[in-house]
Motif scaffolding. Structure first.
Motif, PDB file in Angstrom:
ATOM      1  N   ALA A   1      14.424 -45.459  43.206  1.00  0.00           N
ATOM      2  CA  ALA A   1      13.532 -44.325  43.469  1.00  0.00           C
ATOM      3  C   ALA A   1      12.217 -44.519  42.704  1.00  0.00           C
ATOM      4  CB  ALA A   1      14.203 -43.030  43.045  1.00  0.00           C
ATOM      5  N   THR A   2      11.102 -44.266  43.363  1.00  0.00           N
ATOM      6  CA  THR A   2       9.800 -44.494  42.732  1.00  0.00           C
ATOM      7  C   THR A   2       9.656 -43.697  41.431  1.00  0.00           C
ATOM      8  OG1 THR A   2       8.811 -44.979  44.867  1.00  0.00           O
ATOM      9  CG2 THR A   2       7.319 -44.315  43.117  1.00  0.00           C
ATOM     10  N   LYS A   3      10.228 -42.498  41.385  1.00  0.00           N
ATOM     11  CA  LYS A   3      10.075 -41.684  40.171  1.00  0.00           C
ATOM     12  C   LYS A   3      10.804 -42.290  38.964  1.00  0.00           C
ATOM     13  CE  LYS A   3      13.796 -38.481  41.429  1.00  0.00           C
ATOM     14  NZ  LYS A   3      14.162 -37.078  41.686  1.00  0.00           N
ATOM     15  N   TYR A   4      11.766 -43.186  39.221  1.00  0.00           N
ATOM     16  CA  TYR A   4      12.473 -43.837  38.115  1.00  0.00           C
ATOM     17  C   TYR A   4      12.027 -45.285  37.915  1.00  0.00           C
ATOM     18  CZ  TYR A   4      15.708 -39.914  38.731  1.00  0.00           C
ATOM     19  OH  TYR A   4      16.250 -38.677  38.842  1.00  0.00           O
ATOM     20  N   LEU A   5      11.020 -45.726  38.646  1.00  0.00           N
ATOM     21  CA  LEU A   5      10.654 -47.141  38.629  1.00  0.00           C
ATOM     22  C   LEU A   5      10.261 -47.617  37.230  1.00  0.00           C
ATOM     23  CD1 LEU A   5      10.208 -49.706  40.223  1.00  0.00           C
ATOM     24  CD2 LEU A   5       7.947 -48.885  40.871  1.00  0.00           C
ATOM     25  N   ASP A   6       9.477 -46.805  36.503  1.00  0.00           N
ATOM     26  CA  ASP A   6       9.052 -47.230  35.164  1.00  0.00           C
ATOM     27  C   ASP A   6      10.243 -47.395  34.220  1.00  0.00           C
ATOM     28  OD1 ASP A   6       9.525 -44.544  35.272  1.00  0.00           O
ATOM     29  OD2 ASP A   6       7.798 -43.945  34.072  1.00  0.00           O
TER      30      ASP A   6
END
Ligand SMILES: [Zn+2]
Length: 326
Positions: free
Chosen positions: A291-296
């Protein structure tokens, strides 16, 4: 569970216990093996947690330096009591992990993360619900985000790697219709559907810098990310993308661009950062999209195991995650 871990079984009693094992059937031996492994994991985890108190050597409530042992928690962990403020604490007080009930599973969870198990695979291995496995790894990941180089000095390489915009796990308020699995992007090439991650590392180092940028990277977003890291004598090697042309002037550094279709120009190349992208793609493959929101957070997880000299030890990973330098 015995409260006093410091008292080991006497040699004679232990010999009797070993002799009794020969009387057990196969099923009972398997039960004994499982229980012994669980208890060993408990003790090893508690020993690691105790190292945090040895490291900080202060009360997490008032930073007082005088405290004493104060019994054990229900989970069998050592409890301490501060002589200054009178409050009690454990080795995990003040960390995101202190509210986990099954603390004896922390080392096993770190092992699952070291092995890059998916949430469902980790849940099966740990014997917990998938939501619990998800929560545990997301409690550990933020502490890993601090592993970024403080500066890019000498010759450095920079390039972007792209991840598909993903709403994985989003069950409501989707900004678009859900895609079927393995559906290709609607637009070819770089578009707002591709999330750029700027990667950079110094020549001769695997300690990489990564920053998730807004879609469609440009000179402003790259210079904002790299600005605090570069020094006046930094020489940055990059590909032929147009955004790097004005970057040197904006940051006051030398930028060498490798022409399109070439691997190197003289001594300048971006082969280290290309190798980094290859490792990133391979590392993310088992997760089948993040998920992009967890990418970092996932990138921080990758960075730890990519640059650490002891990638095989889950115990060092757990120590690092609870704030003990390894
Ligand atoms: Zn205190």
């Amino acid at each position: 569970m015995p409260r006093d871990r410091t008292r080991a079984m006497r040699r004679k009693e232990f010999a009797l216990l070993l002799d009794a094992l020969s009387l057990l059937g196969l099923h009972q031996l398997k039960q004994v093996t499982e229980q012994a492994a669980r208890l060993a994991g408990c003790q090893e985890t508690q020993a690691l947690i105790a190292q945090r108190i040895d490291h900080i050597a202060a009360c997490p409530h008032c930073a007082g330096a005088t405290f004493c042992r104060w019994g054990f928690t229900d989970a069998g962990g050592q409890r301490y009591r501060c002589r200054d403020c009178g409050r009690s604490f454990t080795g995990l007080t003040g960390t995101p992990l202190c509210r986990i009930h099954d603390k004896h599973q922390l080392l096993a969870n770190a092992q699952c993360m070291r092995d890059r198990l998916s949430v469902r695979a980790a849940a099966k291995q740990l014997g917990v619900h998938r939501n619990t496995a998800f929560r545990w790894r997301h409690l550990l990941m933020p502490s890993l985000e601090r592993h970024q180089p403080a500066a890019l000095e000498g010759v450095a390489e920079a390039d972007e790697v792209f991840f598909r915009l993903s709403f994985k796990g989003c069950k409501r308020d989707m900004p678009r219709l859900a895609y079927r699995r393995a559906m290709p992007a609607t637009k070819r090439g770089i578009s707002a559907e591709q999330i750029p991650v700027l990667t950079a590392l110094c020549r001769g180092s695997r300690h990489s810098f990564m920053a998730v940028l807004p879609p469609l990277p440009n000179t402003a977003s790259v210079s904002t990310a790299l600005g605090p890291l570069v020094k006046p004598d930094t020489v940055l090697c990059a590909d032929s993308a147009g955004l790097y042309k004005p970057l040197g002037k904006k940051l006051g550094i030398t930028v060498w661009q490798i022409p399109s279709g070439s691997h190197k120009q003289g001594a300048n190349h971006i082969q280290n950062v290309n190798a980094l992208h290859s490792r990133i793609r391979g590392w993310f493959r088992p997760f089948k999209g993040v998920a992009t929101k967890y990418l970092d957070k996932y990138l921080a997880w990758f960075r730890y195991f990519d640059h650490t000299p002891h990638p095989a030890k889950a115990s060092l990973f757990l120590l690092d995650a609870i704030g003990v330098p390894t």
